[in-house]
Design a protein around this motif. Structure first.
Motif, PDB file in Angstrom:
ATOM      1  N   LEU A 182      19.200  34.412  46.463  1.00 53.99           N
ATOM      2  CA  LEU A 182      18.477  35.410  45.579  1.00 53.99           C
ATOM      3  C   LEU A 182      18.689  36.864  46.137  1.00 53.99           C
ATOM      4  N   ARG A 183      19.795  36.845  47.141  1.00 53.26           N
ATOM      5  CA  ARG A 183      19.989  37.941  47.864  1.00 53.26           C
ATOM      6  C   ARG A 183      21.222  38.792  47.212  1.00 53.26           C
ATOM      7  N   VAL A 184      21.377  40.052  47.364  1.00 49.90           N
ATOM      8  CA  VAL A 184      22.253  40.899  46.675  1.00 49.90           C
ATOM      9  C   VAL A 184      23.778  40.319  47.283  1.00 49.90           C
ATOM     10  N   SER A 205      33.827  47.540  43.540  1.00 48.70           N
ATOM     11  CA  SER A 205      32.826  46.900  44.214  1.00 48.70           C
ATOM     12  C   SER A 205      31.571  46.674  43.404  1.00 48.70           C
ATOM     13  N   VAL A 206      31.427  45.609  43.164  1.00 49.89           N
ATOM     14  CA  VAL A 206      30.162  44.997  42.265  1.00 49.89           C
ATOM     15  C   VAL A 206      29.138  44.266  43.317  1.00 49.89           C
ATOM     16  N   GLN A 207      28.035  44.877  43.095  1.00 50.18           N
ATOM     17  CA  GLN A 207      26.815  44.356  43.829  1.00 50.18           C
ATOM     18  C   GLN A 207      25.818  43.659  42.636  1.00 50.18           C
ATOM     19  N   TYR A 208      25.472  42.374  42.893  1.00 52.70           N
ATOM     20  CA  TYR A 208      24.757  41.634  41.900  1.00 52.70           C
ATOM     21  C   TYR A 208      23.980  40.705  42.568  1.00 52.70           C
ATOM     22  N   ARG A 209      23.192  40.314  41.796  1.00 45.20           N
ATOM     23  CA  ARG A 209      22.096  39.201  42.313  1.00 45.20           C
ATOM     24  C   ARG A 209      21.585  38.279  41.330  1.00 45.20           C
ATOM     25  N   ALA A 210      21.075  37.036  41.539  1.00 47.23           N
ATOM     26  CA  ALA A 210      20.164  36.095  40.453  1.00 47.23           C
ATOM     27  C   ALA A 210      18.968  36.588  40.314  1.00 47.23           C
TER      28      ALA A 210
END
Length: 282
Positions: A45-47, A69-74
């Motif tokens: 669940l971290r970014v 640069s794409v920062q995503y998380r569940a």
């Protein structure tokens, strides 16, 4: 439960039932999904951050490499979708990034790509947000961290910039030299003007002195005319000049055949000049 990661969801196969277990000690949630209690995997669940390098062409036919640069998380509430719906999350995100960048950059000139990188990043983020939300992922932020033109283009741009700066420097130097020449000419003109005024005043003073001398001599010596007084004054100046030339150790004077009688001719010329000047003024 003690060794579990606080930001990890564990998926187990047990009758396809989602089971949320909360442990006060860990203050985290563990998700079990599936049947036969088999461990299917873990979902962080971290970014996460994914750097995507995309090569494309600008409107002015310059190939550039855009680094996004794409920062995503569940999302925890959509953990099942995030775990089961996508086989390769990074590959899916990369495909959307390629699609948006290769659709937007070819519409811009190279210089505009650098100026509008924030708009490009916003377009990528909006597209990813719409696409990935259905798979249980949240796009935290998208950045365009680098724009790399071809090396030859970089070198050409640097040469163009350097040439432009050298042209500006040459213009500034020429303007400086022009100002110096103008100021120098103005100084010389002013100097010559003042020198002319000095010479005119000097000659005026000489004429005034001679006139005063002639008048004083005529008054003190009765029977003498102005012409005789002028001849005597010029003869005196003649001998004074010869004395000064002879007394100087560094004199470069050239002597020509002459005699004191020549003073009479000089006196006649000066007298005629003065008479002509008086006539023209009257």
């Amino acid at each position: 439960m003690k060794g579990k990661n606080l930001h990890t969801i564990t998926n187990r196969k047990r009758y396809h039932i989602i089971d949320l277990i909360t442990t006060p000690f860990l203050h985290s949630q563990t998700l079990t999904i599936g049947l036969n209690h088999g461990l299917a995997g873990q979902l962080s669940l971290r970014v996460n951050q994914l750097d995507v390098r995309c090569e494309t062409k600008t409107k002015d036919n310059v190939f550039v490499t855009v680094v996004a640069s794409v920062q995503y998380r569940a999302l925890s509430e959509k953990a099942s979708d995030a775990f089961y719906k996508l086989t390769n999350t990074k590959q899916q995100i990369q495909a959307y990034v390629f699609d948006v960048i290769r659709a937007s950059v070819p519409k811009l000139q190279l210089d505009d790509v650098f100026l509008q990188k924030n708009e490009i990043a916003k377009g990528v983020e909006d597209e990813l947000e719409k696409a990935m939300s259905g798979y249980g992922f949240e796009i935290v932020q998208t950045l365009i961290v680098d724009i790399e033109p071809d090396q030859h283009v970089k070198r050409s741009m640097n040469e163009i910039n350097a040439a432009a700066r050298m042209r500006v420097a040459a213009n500034e130097k020429a303007e400086g030299e022009k100002i110096l020449q103008i100021k120098r000419a103005e100084g010389e003109a002013e100097s010559k003007y003042l020198s002319g005024l000095g010479i005119a005043r000097q000659r005026q003073a000489i004429v005034d002195g001679l006139r005063d001398s002639v008048l004083a001599f005529s008054e003190n010596v009765p029977g003498t005319s102005a012409k005789e007084v002028m001849d005597m004054v010029l003869l005196t100046q003649y001998f004074d000049t010869m004395k000064d030339i002879g007394a100087s150790s560094k004199s470069n004077a050239v002597f020509l055949p002459h005699g004191p009688g020549a003073v009479k001719d000089i006196a006649s010329q000066i007298r005629d000049g003065l008479l002509q000047a008086e006539t023209s003024q009257s």
